[in-house]
Write a protein that holds these residues in place. Structure first.
Motif, PDB file in Angstrom:
ATOM      1  N   ASP A 102       0.859  -1.185   0.000  1.00 32.56           N
ATOM      2  CA  ASP A 102       0.000   0.000   0.000  1.00 32.56           C
ATOM      3  C   ASP A 102       0.891   1.229   0.000  1.00 32.56           C
ATOM      4  O   ASP A 102       1.751   1.374   0.875  1.00 32.56           O
ATOM      5  CB  ASP A 102      -0.912  -0.001   1.222  1.00 32.56           C
ATOM      6  CG  ASP A 102      -1.892  -1.164   1.213  1.00 32.56           C
ATOM      7  OD1 ASP A 102      -2.452  -1.431   0.136  1.00 32.56           O
ATOM      8  OD2 ASP A 102      -2.064  -1.807   2.263  1.00 32.56           O
ATOM      9  N   VAL A 106       0.180   0.177 -11.750  1.00 31.44           N
ATOM     10  CA  VAL A 106      -1.168   0.195 -11.196  1.00 31.44           C
ATOM     11  C   VAL A 106      -1.691   1.627 -11.222  1.00 31.44           C
ATOM     12  O   VAL A 106      -0.933   2.589 -11.097  1.00 31.44           O
ATOM     13  CB  VAL A 106      -1.186  -0.354  -9.749  1.00 31.44           C
ATOM     14  CG1 VAL A 106      -0.903  -1.847  -9.745  1.00 31.44           C
ATOM     15  CG2 VAL A 106      -0.193   0.381  -8.866  1.00 31.44           C
ATOM     16  N   SER A 107      -2.993   1.751 -11.391  1.00 32.71           N
ATOM     17  CA  SER A 107      -3.602   3.085 -11.428  1.00 32.71           C
ATOM     18  C   SER A 107      -3.917   3.603 -10.035  1.00 32.71           C
ATOM     19  O   SER A 107      -4.050   4.811  -9.828  1.00 32.71           O
ATOM     20  CB  SER A 107      -4.886   3.050 -12.262  1.00 32.71           C
ATOM     21  OG  SER A 107      -5.787   2.074 -11.748  1.00 32.71           O
ATOM     22  N   ALA A 108      -4.039   2.705  -9.054  1.00 34.07           N
ATOM     23  CA  ALA A 108      -4.287   3.090  -7.660  1.00 34.07           C
ATOM     24  C   ALA A 108      -3.043   2.792  -6.829  1.00 34.07           C
ATOM     25  O   ALA A 108      -2.210   1.965  -7.219  1.00 34.07           O
ATOM     26  CB  ALA A 108      -5.491   2.330  -7.114  1.00 34.07           C
ATOM     27  N   PRO A 109      -2.895   3.433  -5.671  1.00 32.94           N
ATOM     28  CA  PRO A 109      -1.667   3.255  -4.874  1.00 32.94           C
ATOM     29  C   PRO A 109      -1.634   1.960  -4.070  1.00 32.94           C
ATOM     30  O   PRO A 109      -1.375   1.970  -2.862  1.00 32.94           O
ATOM     31  CB  PRO A 109      -1.682   4.488  -3.969  1.00 32.94           C
ATOM     32  CG  PRO A 109      -3.114   4.817  -3.797  1.00 32.94           C
ATOM     33  CD  PRO A 109      -3.758   4.481  -5.101  1.00 32.94           C
ATOM     34  N   ASP A 110      -1.882   0.848  -4.704  1.00 30.58           N
ATOM     35  CA  ASP A 110      -1.726  -0.450  -4.055  1.00 30.58           C
ATOM     36  C   ASP A 110      -1.473  -1.497  -5.132  1.00 30.58           C
ATOM     37  O   ASP A 110      -1.954  -1.391  -6.268  1.00 30.58           O
ATOM     38  CB  ASP A 110      -2.972  -0.815  -3.234  1.00 30.58           C
ATOM     39  CG  ASP A 110      -4.248  -0.758  -4.053  1.00 30.58           C
ATOM     40  OD1 ASP A 110      -4.480  -1.678  -4.868  1.00 30.58           O
ATOM     41  OD2 ASP A 110      -5.020   0.207  -3.885  1.00 30.58           O
ATOM     42  N   ALA A 135      -0.449   7.263 -12.058  1.00 29.96           N
ATOM     43  CA  ALA A 135      -0.270   5.826 -11.900  1.00 29.96           C
ATOM     44  C   ALA A 135       0.971   5.595 -11.032  1.00 29.96           C
ATOM     45  O   ALA A 135       1.673   6.553 -10.658  1.00 29.96           O
ATOM     46  CB  ALA A 135      -0.118   5.135 -13.250  1.00 29.96           C
ATOM     47  N   TYR A 136       1.250   4.331 -10.752  1.00 29.68           N
ATOM     48  CA  TYR A 136       2.400   3.979  -9.931  1.00 29.68           C
ATOM     49  C   TYR A 136       3.077   2.757 -10.548  1.00 29.68           C
ATOM     50  O   TYR A 136       2.427   1.913 -11.165  1.00 29.68           O
ATOM     51  CB  TYR A 136       1.988   3.673  -8.490  1.00 29.68           C
ATOM     52  CG  TYR A 136       1.324   4.832  -7.800  1.00 29.68           C
ATOM     53  CD1 TYR A 136       2.063   5.744  -7.063  1.00 29.68           C
ATOM     54  CD2 TYR A 136      -0.057   5.028  -7.905  1.00 29.68           C
ATOM     55  CE1 TYR A 136       1.450   6.830  -6.441  1.00 29.68           C
ATOM     56  CE2 TYR A 136      -0.678   6.106  -7.291  1.00 29.68           C
ATOM     57  CZ  TYR A 136       0.076   7.000  -6.567  1.00 29.68           C
ATOM     58  OH  TYR A 136      -0.529   8.067  -5.971  1.00 29.68           O
ATOM     59  N   PRO A 156      -0.562   7.948  -1.347  1.00 32.73           N
ATOM     60  CA  PRO A 156      -0.842   8.644  -2.614  1.00 32.73           C
ATOM     61  C   PRO A 156       0.088   9.823  -2.837  1.00 32.73           C
ATOM     62  O   PRO A 156       0.362  10.605  -1.922  1.00 32.73           O
ATOM     63  CB  PRO A 156      -2.300   9.092  -2.455  1.00 32.73           C
ATOM     64  CG  PRO A 156      -2.882   8.120  -1.473  1.00 32.73           C
ATOM     65  CD  PRO A 156      -1.770   7.800  -0.512  1.00 32.73           C
TER      66      PRO A 156
END
Length: 484
Positions: A321, A350-354, A330-331, A324
């Motif tokens: 996790d 990934v587009s979300a922070p996980d 993205a990440y 942000p």
């Protein structure tokens, strides 16, 4: 045309030698004048060709040793040993002559011998293969060495890292295609000449700082040439978008168009990085689209952080996790077996922070995280060490028939390690005011008697001590209702 006929008639008359010469000279001047006029007239209707500035020949100095001859020097340092004749003319030295020590000779730089070098595969993971020339691809082995003319191809979660003779490293990421275009070292000067052709994907380079002025290290993509003299940088080429992204983590990178005016625009050895169309310094990057000008340097996004950096990855899957990051769209999360990320094993955007990498074997790993900007550039990375140590903990509870007693059971997956358990039972989900709190349990069962009717919440905590480290695993907080 009358002028031409008159010259022709005159030229047919026999005249004394000096007069004939005069006539020929006059005719030549007249013809040259006419041709010049015609040429000037026609040049008004076609564009002038740009003048090409001739490059001055480059030379390298060599100081003779006792007993040297031009034959010896040409054999040791020139690509063609028969070029001793070139040395003789250039330095005004007779070829058979043995020379004393201390004479400084000039050797043409473009005729110096270059010895081919090899690259050693130091890490490979997943689908990765290589081929020489037009030969078919074959998988990498632990003892693989590559040379000029070799091609490299990686698949999903496939990675290869090469170590060059000078200690530089080149890592080809997943779904990449890279050719070794040039891998040589000049015999006399010791200058290295390394060129890699990137056709797809990303290559990350950790280049040892150059010690020779003519050292060259370049990554060629279809749209740019990225050259360095010692730095850590990444070059990524997308064939779909026809863009090349260059990100500089340390040092500086000179970025030039791959082609200019229909010719190769790659800088020659010895050309300073400051002469490049763009000089991209550390913490900056550039994006260049095919057919367009080299992109201007832009600052890379700051490195993000993990929300639980000290967490032991003991679950069924390896999950990270991230906190942000501002301006991130993205990440990118990568897992390697080493802190320098030379031995990569996973790579995820990934587009979300996980990010969830699924199952990994137990061991110590390193995760590298970066935020991706809207321009597609990955920002500065942050690396964390983490331990993967699976510790499964299952628990259940059920009433005992014919009584008001409740039986709780649990077990751990690593049963070969001595384990202590803590049992907590409370009437609230936060377990802040427990009615039972046992910390001395070694078995896998506990019976609680004479519970009044109500709703209860409970958990079990497993504690292990192994190899000098303390590990703790909590089960989820469970609940049950005891009727009146």
């Amino acid at each position: 045309m009358k002028l031409s006929r008159a010259v022709a008639v005159r030229g047919s008359v026999a005249l004394p030698g000096h007069r004939a010469a005069a006539w020929l000279a006059m005719a030549g001047l007249i013809a040259m004048s006419w041709c010049g006029a015609a040429s000037a007239e026609s040049s008004a209707f076609r564009p002038l060709k740009p003048r090409v500035k001739a490059t001055a020949p480059a030379y390298v100095s060599y100081t003779t040793r006792e007993g040297d001859s031009l034959y010896d020097i040409a054999d040791r340092y020139l690509s063609d040993p028969t070029d001793w004749a070139v040395l003789s003319r250039l330095n005004h030295v007779p070829a058979p002559r043995r020379m004393p020590a201390g004479i400084v000779l000039r050797l043409p730089a473009d005729k110096l011998r270059q010895d081919r070098e090899a690259a050693r595969v130091v890490a490979t993971s997943g689908p990765a293969e290589h081929a020489f020339g037009k030969n078919p691809y074959v998988p990498f082995t632990a003892a693989t060495t590559l040379v000029e003319g070799d091609r490299i191809r990686t698949g999903p979660n496939g990675f290869v890292t090469l170590e060059l003779a000078d200690g530089s490293y080149v890592t080809i990421a997943q779904n990449g295609e890279l050719d070794i275009g040039r891998l040589r070292r000049t015999a006399l000067t010791g200058a290295g000449d390394r060129i890699f052709d990137l056709h797809h994907g990303e290559v990350e380079s950790q280049v040892t700082h150059a010690t020779k002025r003519d050292d060259r290290f370049q990554i060629h993509s279809p749209s740019v040439v990225a050259g360095v003299r010692g730095t850590r940088f990444k070059v990524a080429y997308s064939g779909d978008a026809q863009t090349t992204a260059v990100a500089v983590l340390d040092g500086a990178v000179g970025v030039d168009p791959a082609q200019q005016n229909g010719r190769d625009a790659a800088p020659l050895p010895g050309v300073p990085l400051q002469a490049s169309e763009q000089l991209v310094k550390a913490r900056f990057g550039s994006v260049t689209r095919a057919g367009g000008a080299v992109g201007d340097p832009v600052e890379l996004l700051a490195a993000p952080a993990l929300s639980q950096p000290a967490r032991v990855q003991d679950g069924e899957t390896v999950v990270f996790d991230l906190v942000p990051a501002e301006h991130a769209v993205a990440y990118r999360v990568q897992v390697a077996r080493d802190a320098d990320q030379l031995d990569l094993i996973r790579d995820m955007r990934v587009s979300a922070p996980d990010a969830d990498f699924g199952n990994l074997p137990d061991g110590t790993y390193f995760v590298r995280i970066a935020a991706t900007a809207a321009n597609g550039l990955d920002g500065l990375p942050q690396v964390y060490a983490f331990e993967r140590r699976q510790l499964g903990l299952e628990a259940s509870a059920a009433p005992l028939a014919g009584s008001r007693d409740y039986e709780f059971r649990w077990f751990v997956s690593r049963s070969n390690v001595e384990t202590r358990f803590r049992f907590v039972l409370a009437t609230t989900p936060d377990l802040r005011h427990p009615i039972v709190d046992r910390t001395d349990l070694s078995g896998g069962k506990l019976i609680v008697s004479d519970l009044p009717a109500g709703v209860y919440y409970w958990t079990i905590v497993a504690e292990q001590f192994e190899n000098g480290r303390f590990y703790e695993k909590n089960s989820t907080v469970r609940s049950f209702t005891l009727a009146r």
